[in-house]
Design a protein around this motif. Structure first.
Motif, mmCIF file in Angstrom:
data_model
loop_
_atom_site.group_PDB
_atom_site.id
_atom_site.type_symbol
_atom_site.label_atom_id
_atom_site.label_comp_id
_atom_site.label_asym_id
_atom_site.label_seq_id
_atom_site.Cartn_x
_atom_site.Cartn_y
_atom_site.Cartn_z
ATOM 1 N N ASN A 48 0.866 -1.185 0.000
ATOM 2 C CA ASN A 48 0.000 0.000 0.000
ATOM 3 C C ASN A 48 0.905 1.239 0.000
ATOM 4 N N CYS A 49 0.383 2.371 -0.444
ATOM 5 C CA CYS A 49 1.167 3.610 -0.321
ATOM 6 C C CYS A 49 1.269 3.991 1.160
ATOM 7 N N TYR A 50 2.215 4.860 1.477
ATOM 8 C CA TYR A 50 2.443 5.163 2.899
ATOM 9 C C TYR A 50 1.271 5.918 3.519
ATOM 10 N N LYS A 51 0.350 6.428 2.691
ATOM 11 C CA LYS A 51 -0.805 7.127 3.263
ATOM 12 C C LYS A 51 -1.760 6.156 3.944
ATOM 13 N N GLY A 52 -1.399 4.866 3.926
ATOM 14 C CA GLY A 52 -2.061 3.910 4.800
ATOM 15 C C GLY A 52 -1.984 4.392 6.247
ATOM 16 N N TRP A 53 -0.986 5.240 6.536
ATOM 17 C CA TRP A 53 -0.878 5.860 7.868
ATOM 18 C C TRP A 53 -2.180 6.557 8.258
ATOM 19 N N TYR A 54 -2.845 7.111 7.233
ATOM 20 C CA TYR A 54 -4.079 7.876 7.494
ATOM 21 C C TYR A 54 -5.328 7.075 7.122
ATOM 22 N N GLY A 55 -5.156 5.809 6.836
ATOM 23 C CA GLY A 55 -6.316 4.972 6.532
ATOM 24 C C GLY A 55 -6.611 4.796 5.052
ATOM 25 N N ILE A 56 -5.750 5.332 4.171
ATOM 26 C CA ILE A 56 -5.997 5.178 2.731
ATOM 27 C C ILE A 56 -5.697 3.744 2.297
ATOM 28 N N LYS A 57 -6.639 3.162 1.596
ATOM 29 C CA LYS A 57 -6.399 1.843 0.993
ATOM 30 C C LYS A 57 -6.139 2.091 -0.493
ATOM 31 N N ASN A 187 -8.246 14.835 4.714
ATOM 32 C CA ASN A 187 -6.831 15.172 4.920
ATOM 33 C C ASN A 187 -6.513 16.448 4.144
ATOM 34 N N LEU A 188 -5.908 17.388 4.823
ATOM 35 C CA LEU A 188 -5.492 18.624 4.152
ATOM 36 C C LEU A 188 -3.972 18.736 4.228
ATOM 37 N N TYR A 189 -3.353 18.825 3.057
ATOM 38 C CA TYR A 189 -1.900 18.975 2.982
ATOM 39 C C TYR A 189 -1.542 20.355 2.450
ATOM 40 N N ILE A 190 -0.601 21.022 3.092
ATOM 41 C CA ILE A 190 0.028 22.195 2.482
ATOM 42 C C ILE A 190 1.501 21.858 2.303
ATOM 43 N N SER A 191 2.000 22.089 1.095
ATOM 44 C CA SER A 191 3.411 21.776 0.816
ATOM 45 C C SER A 191 4.293 22.991 1.060
ATOM 46 N N LEU A 192 5.441 22.752 1.647
ATOM 47 C CA LEU A 192 6.455 23.800 1.821
ATOM 48 C C LEU A 192 7.666 23.440 0.971
ATOM 49 N N LYS A 227 -11.771 19.530 11.660
ATOM 50 C CA LYS A 227 -11.886 18.067 11.561
ATOM 51 C C LYS A 227 -10.781 17.440 10.730
ATOM 52 N N SER A 228 -10.280 18.162 9.745
ATOM 53 C CA SER A 228 -9.296 17.575 8.832
ATOM 54 C C SER A 228 -8.054 17.098 9.586
ATOM 55 N N VAL A 229 -7.449 16.052 9.060
ATOM 56 C CA VAL A 229 -6.098 15.698 9.495
ATOM 57 C C VAL A 229 -5.179 16.663 8.743
ATOM 58 N N LYS A 230 -4.469 17.513 9.481
ATOM 59 C CA LYS A 230 -3.704 18.593 8.851
ATOM 60 C C LYS A 230 -2.224 18.217 8.766
ATOM 61 N N VAL A 231 -1.731 18.257 7.544
ATOM 62 C CA VAL A 231 -0.346 17.826 7.326
ATOM 63 C C VAL A 231 0.426 18.919 6.587
#
Ligand code: SF4
Length: 333
Positions: A48-57, A187-192, A227-231
Protein backbone atom coordinates in the motif's frame (compact mmCIF):
# COMPACT_ATOMS: atom_id res chain seq x y z
CA UNK A 1 -24.27 25.73 -11.27
CA UNK A 2 -25.25 24.54 -14.80
CA UNK A 3 -23.79 27.55 -16.53
CA UNK A 4 -20.62 28.55 -14.80
CA UNK A 5 -18.70 31.75 -15.29
CA UNK A 6 -16.29 31.54 -18.18
CA UNK A 7 -12.68 31.42 -17.04
CA UNK A 8 -9.74 29.48 -18.22
CA UNK A 9 -10.39 26.00 -19.38
CA UNK A 10 -9.62 23.68 -22.26
CA UNK A 11 -6.84 21.24 -22.79
CA UNK A 12 -5.03 21.70 -26.08
CA UNK A 13 -5.51 18.78 -28.47
CA UNK A 14 -1.82 17.90 -28.77
CA UNK A 15 -1.51 17.82 -25.00
CA UNK A 16 -4.46 15.44 -24.81
CA UNK A 17 -2.74 12.81 -26.90
CA UNK A 18 0.40 13.13 -24.82
CA UNK A 19 -1.55 12.83 -21.59
CA UNK A 20 -3.49 9.80 -22.81
CA UNK A 21 -0.23 8.08 -23.67
CA UNK A 22 1.02 8.83 -20.16
CA UNK A 23 -2.02 7.03 -18.71
CA UNK A 24 -4.23 10.02 -17.96
CA UNK A 25 -7.91 10.03 -18.83
CA UNK A 26 -9.31 13.52 -19.24
CA UNK A 27 -12.90 14.27 -18.30
CA UNK A 28 -14.55 17.49 -19.45
CA UNK A 29 -12.35 20.53 -19.90
CA UNK A 30 -9.89 20.43 -17.01
CA UNK A 31 -10.08 17.25 -14.93
CA UNK A 32 -8.23 13.97 -15.14
CA UNK A 33 -7.65 10.64 -13.45
CA UNK A 34 -4.63 8.36 -13.58
CA UNK A 35 -4.27 4.99 -11.91
CA UNK A 36 -1.79 5.39 -9.10
CA UNK A 37 1.27 3.15 -8.97
CA UNK A 38 0.17 2.01 -5.49
CA UNK A 39 -3.33 1.11 -6.67
CA UNK A 40 -1.76 -1.30 -9.14
CA UNK A 41 0.67 -2.48 -6.49
CA UNK A 42 -2.08 -3.54 -4.06
CA UNK A 43 -4.12 -5.18 -6.80
CA UNK A 44 -1.06 -7.26 -7.68
CA UNK A 45 -0.63 -8.30 -4.07
CA UNK A 46 2.02 -5.67 -3.26
CA UNK A 47 2.47 -2.78 -0.85
CA UNK A 48 0.00 0.00 0.00
CA UNK A 49 1.17 3.61 -0.32
CA UNK A 50 2.44 5.16 2.90
CA UNK A 51 -0.81 7.13 3.26
CA UNK A 52 -2.06 3.91 4.80
CA UNK A 53 -0.88 5.86 7.87
CA UNK A 54 -4.08 7.88 7.49
CA UNK A 55 -6.32 4.97 6.53
CA UNK A 56 -6.00 5.18 2.73
CA UNK A 57 -6.40 1.84 0.99
CA UNK A 58 -4.51 2.30 -2.25
CA UNK A 59 -6.60 -0.09 -4.33
CA UNK A 60 -9.68 2.02 -3.54
CA UNK A 61 -8.06 5.37 -4.31
CA UNK A 62 -9.05 7.67 -7.15
CA UNK A 63 -6.05 9.85 -8.01
CA UNK A 64 -7.44 12.91 -9.76
CA UNK A 65 -7.19 16.61 -10.47
CA UNK A 66 -9.86 19.21 -11.19
CA UNK A 67 -7.18 21.62 -12.47
CA UNK A 68 -5.23 19.67 -15.05
CA UNK A 69 -2.16 21.66 -16.09
CA UNK A 70 -3.33 24.78 -14.27
CA UNK A 71 -0.81 25.95 -11.74
CA UNK A 72 0.62 29.24 -10.56
CA UNK A 73 4.12 27.88 -10.02
CA UNK A 74 6.71 26.03 -12.11
CA UNK A 75 8.55 24.04 -9.46
CA UNK A 76 11.91 22.73 -10.54
CA UNK A 77 11.29 19.34 -8.90
CA UNK A 78 7.83 18.85 -10.43
CA UNK A 79 7.55 15.65 -12.45
CA UNK A 80 4.82 17.07 -14.64
CA UNK A 81 5.16 18.76 -17.96
CA UNK A 82 5.01 22.56 -17.59
CA UNK A 83 2.67 24.14 -20.10
CA UNK A 84 2.24 27.77 -21.00
CA UNK A 85 -1.15 29.38 -20.20
CA UNK A 86 -0.98 27.77 -16.79
CA UNK A 87 -3.13 30.31 -15.02
CA UNK A 88 -5.31 31.96 -17.64
CA UNK A 89 -6.01 29.17 -20.14
CA UNK A 90 -7.98 29.70 -23.31
CA UNK A 91 -11.56 30.30 -22.22
CA UNK A 92 -14.54 28.10 -21.54
CA UNK A 93 -16.51 27.08 -18.49
CA UNK A 94 -15.57 25.26 -15.34
CA UNK A 95 -17.24 21.85 -15.13
CA UNK A 96 -19.62 20.89 -12.34
CA UNK A 97 -18.32 18.71 -9.48
CA UNK A 98 -20.95 15.99 -10.16
CA UNK A 99 -19.96 15.71 -13.81
CA UNK A 100 -16.27 15.59 -12.93
CA UNK A 101 -16.60 12.98 -10.20
CA UNK A 102 -18.98 10.71 -12.13
CA UNK A 103 -16.81 10.97 -15.23
CA UNK A 104 -13.60 10.22 -13.36
CA UNK A 105 -15.06 7.19 -11.59
CA UNK A 106 -16.27 5.89 -14.96
CA UNK A 107 -12.81 6.35 -16.49
CA UNK A 108 -11.09 4.79 -13.48
CA UNK A 109 -13.28 1.69 -13.79
CA UNK A 110 -12.45 1.51 -17.47
CA UNK A 111 -8.73 1.81 -16.76
CA UNK A 112 -8.91 -0.90 -14.11
CA UNK A 113 -10.98 -3.30 -16.20
CA UNK A 114 -7.79 -4.91 -17.50
CA UNK A 115 -7.17 -6.35 -14.03
CA UNK A 116 -10.36 -8.40 -14.19
CA UNK A 117 -9.65 -12.04 -14.70
CA UNK A 118 -5.92 -11.55 -14.05
CA UNK A 119 -5.00 -14.65 -12.01
CA UNK A 120 -2.71 -12.71 -9.67
CA UNK A 121 -5.46 -10.23 -8.76
CA UNK A 122 -7.66 -11.12 -5.79
CA UNK A 123 -11.30 -10.89 -6.90
CA UNK A 124 -12.39 -9.20 -3.67
CA UNK A 125 -9.74 -6.49 -4.09
CA UNK A 126 -10.74 -5.97 -7.71
CA UNK A 127 -14.42 -5.61 -6.79
CA UNK A 128 -13.49 -3.12 -4.06
CA UNK A 129 -11.29 -1.17 -6.48
CA UNK A 130 -14.28 -0.68 -8.76
CA UNK A 131 -15.94 1.23 -5.90
CA UNK A 132 -13.42 3.93 -4.97
CA UNK A 133 -13.45 5.00 -1.35
CA UNK A 134 -10.82 7.74 -1.36
CA UNK A 135 -10.38 10.70 -3.68
CA UNK A 136 -6.82 12.04 -3.77
CA UNK A 137 -7.05 15.56 -5.22
CA UNK A 138 -3.39 15.77 -6.06
CA UNK A 139 -2.61 14.39 -9.48
CA UNK A 140 -1.52 17.45 -11.43
CA UNK A 141 -2.01 21.23 -11.35
CA UNK A 142 -2.99 23.32 -8.33
CA UNK A 143 -6.47 22.16 -7.25
CA UNK A 144 -7.38 25.40 -5.45
CA UNK A 145 -7.55 27.07 -8.88
CA UNK A 146 -10.80 25.13 -9.43
CA UNK A 147 -13.50 27.52 -8.19
CA UNK A 148 -15.93 24.84 -6.98
CA UNK A 149 -13.52 22.95 -4.81
CA UNK A 150 -15.63 23.31 -1.65
CA UNK A 151 -18.63 21.80 -3.48
CA UNK A 152 -16.40 19.05 -4.82
CA UNK A 153 -15.24 18.11 -1.31
CA UNK A 154 -18.82 18.20 0.00
CA UNK A 155 -19.93 15.94 -2.84
CA UNK A 156 -17.12 13.44 -2.23
CA UNK A 157 -17.95 13.22 1.46
CA UNK A 158 -21.70 13.01 0.84
CA UNK A 159 -20.99 9.86 -1.16
CA UNK A 160 -19.21 8.25 1.77
CA UNK A 161 -15.71 8.73 0.34
CA UNK A 162 -12.75 10.49 1.93
CA UNK A 163 -11.20 13.58 0.33
CA UNK A 164 -7.46 14.03 0.38
CA UNK A 165 -6.34 17.48 -0.78
CA UNK A 166 -2.80 18.64 -1.50
CA UNK A 167 -2.23 22.34 -2.15
CA UNK A 168 0.78 24.57 -2.71
CA UNK A 169 -0.81 27.10 -0.35
CA UNK A 170 -1.02 29.99 -2.80
CA UNK A 171 -4.80 30.34 -2.59
CA UNK A 172 -5.75 31.15 1.03
CA UNK A 173 -9.17 32.49 -0.01
CA UNK A 174 -10.14 29.16 -1.56
CA UNK A 175 -8.78 27.33 1.47
CA UNK A 176 -10.95 29.51 3.68
CA UNK A 177 -14.02 28.35 1.70
CA UNK A 178 -13.13 24.80 2.71
CA UNK A 179 -13.52 25.63 6.40
CA UNK A 180 -17.31 25.76 5.79
CA UNK A 181 -19.58 23.06 7.21
CA UNK A 182 -18.94 19.72 5.41
CA UNK A 183 -16.31 21.21 3.09
CA UNK A 184 -13.29 20.27 5.20
CA UNK A 185 -11.30 17.59 3.40
CA UNK A 186 -10.54 14.43 5.38
CA UNK A 187 -6.83 15.17 4.92
CA UNK A 188 -5.49 18.62 4.15
CA UNK A 189 -1.90 18.98 2.98
CA UNK A 190 0.03 22.20 2.48
CA UNK A 191 3.41 21.78 0.82
CA UNK A 192 6.46 23.80 1.82
CA UNK A 193 9.24 24.16 -0.70
CA UNK A 194 12.04 25.69 1.28
CA UNK A 195 12.37 27.47 4.62
CA UNK A 196 12.45 31.09 3.43
CA UNK A 197 11.17 33.36 0.62
CA UNK A 198 14.46 33.14 -1.31
CA UNK A 199 14.47 29.35 -1.44
CA UNK A 200 10.73 29.33 -2.21
CA UNK A 201 11.24 31.61 -5.23
CA UNK A 202 14.27 29.71 -6.48
CA UNK A 203 12.55 26.33 -6.23
CA UNK A 204 8.95 27.17 -7.13
CA UNK A 205 9.54 29.82 -9.80
CA UNK A 206 6.12 31.33 -9.00
CA UNK A 207 4.05 32.94 -11.75
CA UNK A 208 2.39 35.26 -9.24
CA UNK A 209 4.26 37.99 -7.36
CA UNK A 210 3.10 37.26 -3.80
CA UNK A 211 3.19 33.47 -3.59
CA UNK A 212 5.26 33.45 -0.38
CA UNK A 213 2.92 35.86 1.43
CA UNK A 214 -0.07 33.84 0.25
CA UNK A 215 1.54 30.63 1.47
CA UNK A 216 2.08 32.13 4.93
CA UNK A 217 -1.56 33.24 4.91
CA UNK A 218 -2.63 29.69 4.04
CA UNK A 219 -0.62 28.36 6.97
CA UNK A 220 -2.71 30.66 9.20
CA UNK A 221 -5.92 29.41 7.55
CA UNK A 222 -4.88 25.82 8.24
CA UNK A 223 -5.35 26.51 11.94
CA UNK A 224 -9.06 27.13 11.31
CA UNK A 225 -9.74 23.54 10.21
CA UNK A 226 -11.44 21.58 12.96
CA UNK A 227 -11.89 18.07 11.56
CA UNK A 228 -9.30 17.57 8.83
CA UNK A 229 -6.10 15.70 9.49
CA UNK A 230 -3.70 18.59 8.85
CA UNK A 231 -0.35 17.83 7.33
CA UNK A 232 2.50 20.13 6.33
CA UNK A 233 4.66 18.43 3.74
CA UNK A 234 8.27 19.41 3.21
CA UNK A 235 9.82 18.54 -0.12
CA UNK A 236 13.36 17.41 0.67
CA UNK A 237 15.88 18.12 -2.08
CA UNK A 238 19.62 17.65 -1.63
CA UNK A 239 21.44 20.95 -2.06
CA UNK A 240 18.22 22.97 -1.82
CA UNK A 241 15.86 22.35 1.06
CA UNK A 242 17.38 20.01 3.67
CA UNK A 243 18.59 22.75 6.00
CA UNK A 244 17.60 25.27 8.67
CA UNK A 245 15.15 23.16 10.71
CA UNK A 246 14.55 26.13 13.05
CA UNK A 247 13.37 28.28 10.14
CA UNK A 248 10.95 25.56 9.05
CA UNK A 249 9.78 25.17 12.64
CA UNK A 250 8.91 28.87 12.77
CA UNK A 251 6.73 28.54 9.69
CA UNK A 252 5.13 25.29 10.81
CA UNK A 253 4.18 26.79 14.17
CA UNK A 254 1.91 29.19 12.27
CA UNK A 255 -0.16 26.26 10.98
CA UNK A 256 -0.15 24.00 14.05
CA UNK A 257 -0.49 20.86 11.91
CA UNK A 258 -1.19 17.39 13.27
CA UNK A 259 1.62 15.87 11.24
CA UNK A 260 4.61 16.83 9.14
CA UNK A 261 5.94 14.72 6.33
CA UNK A 262 9.53 15.19 5.19
CA UNK A 263 9.24 13.70 1.72
CA UNK A 264 12.19 13.10 -0.57
CA UNK A 265 12.16 14.54 -4.07
CA UNK A 266 11.91 11.76 -6.64
CA UNK A 267 14.01 11.99 -9.78
CA UNK A 268 11.23 11.05 -12.20
CA UNK A 269 9.23 12.43 -15.12
CA UNK A 270 9.95 15.88 -16.47
CA UNK A 271 11.98 16.86 -13.39
CA UNK A 272 14.83 14.78 -14.76
CA UNK A 273 15.40 17.53 -17.33
CA UNK A 274 15.82 20.12 -14.57
CA UNK A 275 17.46 18.27 -11.69
CA UNK A 276 20.47 16.05 -11.14
CA UNK A 277 19.90 12.56 -9.81
CA UNK A 278 21.97 13.41 -6.71
CA UNK A 279 19.28 15.92 -5.71
CA UNK A 280 17.16 12.94 -4.66
CA UNK A 281 17.89 12.23 -0.98
CA UNK A 282 17.79 8.80 0.60
CA UNK A 283 15.72 8.22 3.71
CA UNK A 284 18.98 8.08 5.65
CA UNK A 285 19.72 11.66 4.52
CA UNK A 286 16.21 12.86 5.41
CA UNK A 287 15.93 11.22 8.85
CA UNK A 288 18.54 13.33 10.78
CA UNK A 289 16.94 16.53 9.51
CA UNK A 290 13.45 15.29 10.42
CA UNK A 291 14.60 14.38 13.93
CA UNK A 292 16.05 17.89 14.40
CA UNK A 293 12.82 19.43 13.12
CA UNK A 294 10.76 17.28 15.50
CA UNK A 295 12.96 18.42 18.39
CA UNK A 296 12.65 22.08 17.42
CA UNK A 297 8.85 21.78 17.45
CA UNK A 298 8.41 19.51 20.43
CA UNK A 299 6.83 16.95 18.05
CA UNK A 300 7.67 13.25 17.82
CA UNK A 301 9.55 11.41 15.07
CA UNK A 302 6.89 8.78 14.51
CA UNK A 303 7.50 6.62 11.46
CA UNK A 304 9.12 6.36 8.07
CA UNK A 305 8.56 4.70 4.73
CA UNK A 306 11.66 3.72 2.80
CA UNK A 307 10.22 3.17 -0.71
CA UNK A 308 8.63 6.65 -0.71
CA UNK A 309 11.55 8.24 1.20
CA UNK A 310 9.38 9.90 3.78
CA UNK A 311 9.68 10.61 7.51
CA UNK A 312 6.56 11.24 9.56
CA UNK A 313 6.63 13.67 12.48
CA UNK A 314 3.61 13.89 14.79
CA UNK A 315 2.15 16.43 17.16
CA UNK A 316 1.56 14.33 20.29
CA UNK A 317 -1.35 16.54 21.34
CA UNK A 318 -3.19 16.08 18.01
CA UNK A 319 -6.62 14.44 18.27
CA UNK A 320 -5.53 12.19 15.39
CA UNK A 321 -2.27 11.12 17.02
CA UNK A 322 -3.32 7.77 18.50
CA UNK A 323 -5.11 6.46 15.42
CA UNK A 324 -2.36 7.48 13.00
CA UNK A 325 0.36 6.18 15.32
CA UNK A 326 -1.26 2.77 15.48
CA UNK A 327 -1.61 2.61 11.70
CA UNK A 328 1.83 4.11 11.00
CA UNK A 329 3.64 1.61 13.18
CA UNK A 330 1.83 -1.17 11.34
CA UNK A 331 2.78 0.26 7.94
CA UNK A 332 6.39 1.34 8.50
CA UNK A 333 9.10 -0.65 6.87
S1 SF4 B 1 -3.10 8.41 -1.61
FE1 SF4 B 1 -1.83 9.08 -3.31
S2 SF4 B 1 -0.12 7.60 -3.37
FE2 SF4 B 1 -1.75 6.69 -2.11
S3 SF4 B 1 -2.92 5.42 -3.54
FE3 SF4 B 1 -3.92 7.43 -3.45
S4 SF4 B 1 -3.03 8.60 -5.14
FE4 SF4 B 1 -1.70 6.83 -4.75
Amino acid sequence: MGSMPAESVEIAKAELTKLRRAGYRVVGGHSAVKICHWTRSVLRGGKNCYKGWYGIKSHRCLQMTPALQYCNMMCIFCWRHHTINRITGVGGEWDRPEDILDGLIREQRQLLSGFKGNPIVDKRLFDEAMEPKHVAISLDGEPTIYPYLADMVKLIKSRGMTAFLVTNGTNPERLMELTEEDAEPTNLYISLYGPDPEAHKRICRPLIPDSWERLVESLKVMREFQKSVKVVRLIMINGYTIRDPEKYAELIRIAEPDFIECKGYMHVGESQKRMKREAMPSLDEIRPFAIKLAEALGYEYLAEDRPSRVSLIANPSSPHYDVVKMKALGFSQ
